[in-house]
Write a protein that holds these residues in place. Structure first.
Motif, short mmCIF file in Angstrom:
data_model
loop_
_atom_site.label_atom_id
_atom_site.label_comp_id
_atom_site.label_asym_id
_atom_site.label_seq_id
_atom_site.Cartn_x
_atom_site.Cartn_y
_atom_site.Cartn_z
N GLU A 1 -1.78 10.37 -3.92
CA GLU A 1 -3.03 10.86 -4.49
C GLU A 1 -2.89 11.15 -5.98
O GLU A 1 -3.86 11.05 -6.74
CB GLU A 1 -3.49 12.09 -3.71
N GLY B 1 0.81 -1.22 0.00
CA GLY B 1 0.00 0.00 0.00
C GLY B 1 0.83 1.26 0.00
O GLY B 1 0.32 2.35 0.26
N SER C 1 -3.24 2.81 -0.47
CA SER C 1 -4.03 3.30 0.66
C SER C 1 -3.18 3.72 1.84
O SER C 1 -3.48 4.72 2.51
CB SER C 1 -5.03 2.22 1.10
N ARG C 2 -2.12 3.00 2.12
CA ARG C 2 -1.30 3.36 3.28
C ARG C 2 -0.54 4.65 3.03
O ARG C 2 -0.38 5.48 3.93
CB ARG C 2 -0.33 2.23 3.61
N ALA D 1 -3.30 7.86 -7.41
CA ALA D 1 -4.70 7.45 -7.27
C ALA D 1 -5.55 7.97 -8.42
O ALA D 1 -6.55 7.35 -8.79
CB ALA D 1 -5.26 7.94 -5.94
N ALA E 1 -4.63 2.19 -5.64
CA ALA E 1 -5.18 2.42 -4.31
C ALA E 1 -4.16 3.09 -3.39
O ALA E 1 -4.46 4.10 -2.76
CB ALA E 1 -5.64 1.10 -3.68
N ARG F 1 -1.52 7.11 1.38
CA ARG F 1 -2.45 8.25 1.39
C ARG F 1 -2.91 8.62 2.80
O ARG F 1 -3.61 9.62 2.97
CB ARG F 1 -3.67 7.91 0.53
N ASP F 2 -2.49 7.86 3.80
CA ASP F 2 -2.93 8.07 5.17
C ASP F 2 -2.10 9.20 5.81
O ASP F 2 -0.88 9.09 5.92
CB ASP F 2 -2.76 6.77 5.95
#
Length: 712
Positions: free
Chosen positions: A255, A226, A265-266, A258, A263, A268-269
Motif C-alpha cells: 500500500e 503482483g 494487487s496480490r 501503491a 498496483a 495488497r490482498d
C-alpha cells in the motif's frame, strides 16, 4: 524482512556486545562512538548557569526585610511532549551531520532503509511537535535528501540494504565498505517511500528533493506477479530475486508503493496465504507460509498494523484486523496479568534481534530468532508497540495499562529503551526504530493519519501515478528504459509478468523458485488394495518456481503383479489458491522393464480456487480435467477441508466425457474420489493418509500410507 533483521542483528551485536563477544572480522566501534555527543548540549537547551541571578552588587539591598514573592505556579507538564523529547534525544545523539543519517542502533554507524524511513518521520514529528525550529528541520532534511540523491545504488537500481551512516557509502552487515552492495529489500524501501511521500505532503518545500530521490530508483526488479521482491547476493556473488513480506508487512509495503502508483494487487490482498485462528476467543488472522518451506519466519507482530494505521488510515480490512490485534493482546493481559504488546525488537544481548509474536511457527505467543530458533526468554512488552496501540485506542483502559507499564523504560538523556522482559528486567537496547515509532505515534495522536487523502485529478494509470502522495515524477525520467516508473507501460508489464532475477555477470535470466527447498523426499510404508503391503520413497525436484520432476519407487513383495512398482511425473503444480496446474503423471504400477509406460500415463490440468478460511477451517476447491493416454477423459470437481492446517478430508466427483477418445470397456460414466488423514508437508514431519482415486469401489485402488517428509 529477514535481510533487515540480519543488518539489525549484526549492528546490535557490534554496538552493544562486550568487546570479547565481538567477532574478529567485525571489530567493535571505537570507544568514542559508544557515547556519541557525550558532554554536548542538546540544541535549544538552556544551561543552568544561564538562569543564575545577576551580580549582587547591582541589586540594591532592601531597607527592611521583604516578604518572599509568591511562588509562581508550576507549568503543567505535557507527558506526551515529554515522551517525545526523550525519543528525539536518540536522534540528536546518533546523528551524523555530514550525511544527515542516523545510527540504527546507538553507537554503531550503520543504517538501513527502514530506519531511514523512521528517521524522516521522527524529524517531521520533531518539527510538528515543536522540538526543533524550522531552520534545524530544513537543514537536517536537506542533508538527508542530498545524501539519498547522491548515494551509490545497488547495481545502479535501488538503495543497498545497509549504508555507513557516517560516510553514506554502501556497506555490508559488518559495516565494511562494499563497491557492489549486498542487495535490496522491498519492505525496507516501502517504509522509506512512505516516509518520503508523507514528507512531500506535509513539507511541500521539500517535494522537489523527494522527487529527485524517487526518480533515481529503477523499480523493475522490485515488481512481478503482483508481488514485491528483494534481491540477495549469495556466497558466490550471484544475485537472486525473491518474494518479500508476510501478512501485515506485505500489505503495508504494497500500500505504500501503491501511493506511488503501482498496483501490486496480490501483495495488497489480506486473504492470500492467510487463515483465521481463534486465540483467546479472537479470530486472529495470520500468515500460513511456513518458514521451513519458504525460508522466512511468518511472525504476526504489532508493527505493520499500527504503522499502516498511522500512515494510511484504519479503514476497511486493515482497521478490522488491527482491532483484533489489539483485542487479543488485551485479553492476554486480562487472563494472565501480563501487559502484552508483541513486536519485533532489538534486544540487548545475543541473539540481538527477536520476533515477539502473537502467532508464529504454528502457535500463539512465540518469541523467535530470525532463523526460527526459540527465544522465549526474550519475550517482552515492546515500548514502541505499547505507545502505538495506546495512540490508536486512547479511550480503552488497556491503553493506560500499556503506557504505565513502559513508563520507566527510558533514559531521559538517551531515549526510550526497546522494552521490558516478561521474565523481569529492562531490554536496554536503544535504537532508531523504537524511538522513531514513539515519535510517529505521538504525532499521529495529535495530527491523525499522516498521509493525506488520495489525490483527485485526471483518471487513468499514468495520471494516477503522476501524483501519488503529492510527488510528481519528473517528466525527464519516464522515458528512461529499464526504470519501470509508476504509470508507464513498462511498469505495467513488469507487474504482470513473473519476476526474472538476473545472476550477476550473466545475461540469461531465470525466475525465482517458489519453494524454499529444491528437493523434497517422502519415505513411506503403505497398504494398497491392488498390491497389498509395501514401502518406498518419492523424490520431487523443484528446479524453477512451481515446475517439478517426480520419481518414486516402492517394494511390493506381496503383490501378485510383481515385487516392485514405480511412478513418475513432470509439470507445473502451484499449491496456492487462484492458480492453474498442468502435469503429466504415471502413478503406476510401472514395473521394472516397462520404461516410461506411456500407455498408463495421464495428463492433468485444472484450476485451484481461492482458499475459503474461517477460524481453524479452510476449504480449498479445485476444478480439473484428466486425459488418460489409454482413453476415457473426464472432468472433475473436488474440495478439501483442512482443520488446523494439518487434518483434512477430501471428496469429489468425476464425469467421463462420452464419445470422445473412448476408454477401455467398463470405464464408468461417474466416479467418486475421497481421502482423509493428517498431512504435514514440513520437513521432518510425519503423516498418515488414506486416498481412493477410483474409478470404482471394486478397483481396489485405495491406499493407506504412513510416512515422513524430508527436504534438502
Amino acid at each position: 524482512m529477514s535481510d533487515r533483521v540480519l543488518a539489525a542483528v549484526l549492528a546490535a551485536a557490534l554496538a552493544i556486545a562486550p568487546r570479547g563477544a565481538v567477532r574478529a572480522e567485525a571489530p567493535a566501534p571505537p570507544a568514542a562512538a559508544a557515547e556519541p555527543g557525550a558532554g554536548t548540549q542538546r540544541p535549544n537547551a538552556v544551561a543552568p548557569e544561564a538562569l543564575a541571578a545577576e551580580p549582587a552588587s547591582e541589586i540594591p539591598p532592601p531597607s527592611e526585610p521583604a516578604a518572599p514573592p509568591p511562588a509562581e505556579p508550576a507549568r503543567p507538564v505535557d507527558p506526551e511532549l515529554e515522551a517525545a523529547q526523550i525519543a528525539w534525544r536518540y536522534f540528536e545523539r546518533n546523528y551524523h551531520p555530514a550525511t544527515g543519517l542516523v545510527n540504527s542502533v546507538e553507537g554503531y554507524p550503520n543504517t538501513t532503509m527502514w530506519d531511514l524511513g523512521s528517521t524522516v518521520l521522527a524529524t517531521l514529528a520533531a518539527r510538528d511537535l515543536g522540538l526543533v525550529d524550522r531552520s534545524t528541520f530544513d537543514a537536517r532534511i536537506d542533508t538527508l535528501l542530498w545524501t539519498l540523491a547522491m548515494q551509490p545504488l545497488f547495481q545502479g537500481e535501488l538503495p543497498n540494504k545497509t549504508y555507513d551512516a557516517a560516510t553514506g557509502r554502501m556497506a555490508d552487515y559488518a559495516n565494511k565498505p562494499t563497491a557492489t552492495g549486498i542487495g535490496f529489500s522491498a519492505i525496507d524501501l516501502a517504509r522509506l517511500a512512505s516516509a518520503l511521500t508523507i514528507l512531500a505532503e506535509r513539507a511541500p518545500e521539500h517535494r522537489a528533493g523527494v522527487a529527485r530521490v524517487l526518480a533515481r530508483w529503477r523499480y523493475c526488479r522490485l515488481l512481478g506477479d503482483g508481488e514485491l521482491h528483494g534481491a540477495i547476493v549469495d556466497g558466490g556473488g550471484k544475485v537472486q530475486v525473491v518474494q518479500e513480506g508476510r501478512l501485515g508487512y506485505e500489505q503495508y509495503a504494497a500500500e505504500s508503493f501503491a501511493r506511488l502508483g503501482f498496483a501490486v494487487s496480490r501483495a495488497r490482498d489480506y486473504d492470500r496465504f492467510a487463515a483465521d485462528t481463534p486465540i483467546l476467543g479472537v479470530p486472529v488472522r495470520h500468515d500460513t507460509r511456513d518458514r521451513r518451506r519458504f525460508g522466512a519466519v511468518n511472525a504476526l507482530v504489532t508493527d505493520p498494523w499500527v504503522l499502516g494505521a498511522f500512515e494510511l488510515g484504519r479503514g476497511g480490512e486493515r482497521g478490522e484486523l488491527l482491532r483484533r490485534i489489539f483485542e487479543v493482546q488485551r485479553r492476554r493481559w486480562e487472563q494472565t496479568g501480563v501487559p502484552t504488546a508483541a513486536s519485533e525488537d532489538h534486544v540487548d544481548e545475543a541473539p540481538w534481534f527477536v520476533y515477539g509474536a502473537i502467532w508464529a511457527d504454528g502457535g500463539p505467543w512465540q518469541a523467535l530468532t530470525p532463523d526460527g530458533g526459540d527465544a522465549g526468554r526474550f519475550r517482552a512488552l515492546s515500548t514502541k508497540a505499547a505507545f502505538a496501540l495506546a495512540a490508536l485506542f486512547p479511550e480503552d483502559p488497556y491503553s493506560r495499562v500499556l503506557r504505565q507499564a513502559v513508563a520507566q523504560a527510558r533514559d531521559p538523556a538517551r531515549g526510550w529503551y526497546a522494552g521490558i522482559y516478561e521474565r523481569g528486567g529492562m531490554n536496554r537496547s536503544l535504537n532508531a526504530n523504537t524511538n522513531g515509532v514513539v515519535l510517529e505515534a505521538i504525532l499521529f495522536a495529535r495530527a491523525g493519519p499522516l498521509h493525506g487523502p488520495w489525490p483527485a485529478g485526471p483518471r487513468g494509470p499514468q495520471a494516477r501515478a503522476a501524483r501519488r502522495g503529492g510527488v510528481m515524477v519528473p517528466a525527464a525520467f519516464p522515458g528512461v528504459a529499464g526504470a519501470c516508473y509508476p504509470g508507464t507501460p513498462e511498469a505495467a508489464r513488469a507487474e504482470a509478468l513473473p519476476i526474472s532475477p538476473v545472476t550477476q555477470g550473466s545475461t540469461a535470466p531465470h525466475r525465482a523458485r517458489l519453494y524454499a527447498h529444491p528437493l523434497t523426499l517422502s519415505l513411506f510404508t503403505d497398504y494398497r488394495g491392488v498390491d497389498r503391503a509395501g514401502a518406498g520413497a518419492v523424490a520431487t525436484l523443484w528446479p524453477w518456481r512451481a515446475s517439478f520432476l517426480r520419481f518414486g519407487a516402492e517394494g511390493t513383495p506381496f503383490s501378485p503383479g510383481g515385487n516392485a512398482r514405480m511412478l513418475w511425473g513432470i509439470g507445473w503444480d502451484d499449491w496456492r489458491g487462484r492458480t492453474f496446474f498442468l502435469h503429466l503423471d504415471n502413478w503406476g504400477p510401472v514395473r521394472p522393464g516397462d520404461g516410461l509406460a506411456m500407455h498408463g500415463a495421464e495428463l492433468n490440468l485444472g484450476y485451484r480456487g481461492p482458499n475459503l478460511c474461517g477460524g481453524a477451517f479452510c476449504l480449498s476447491p479445485l476444478l480439473g480435467g484428466t486425459v488418460p493416454f489409454g482413453g476415457g477423459p473426464y472432468v472433475s470437481a473436488r474440495a478439501t477441508l483442512t482443520v488446523a492446517g494439518k487434518w483434512f478430508a477430501m471428496g469429489g466427483i468425476g464425469w467421463t466425457v462420452p464419445r470422445v477418445f473412448e476408454g477401455p470397456t467398463g470405464t464408468p460414466r461417474w466416479r467418486v474420489v475421497y481421502g482423509f488423514g493428517r498431512w504435514d508437508w514440513r520437513p521432518g514431519t510425519f503423516y498418515v493418509t488414506y486416498y481412493d482415486w477410483g474409478p470404482t469401489s471394486w478397483s481396489h485402488n485405495g491406499v493407506l500410507a504412513v510416512g515422513v517428509n524430508l527436504a534438502f
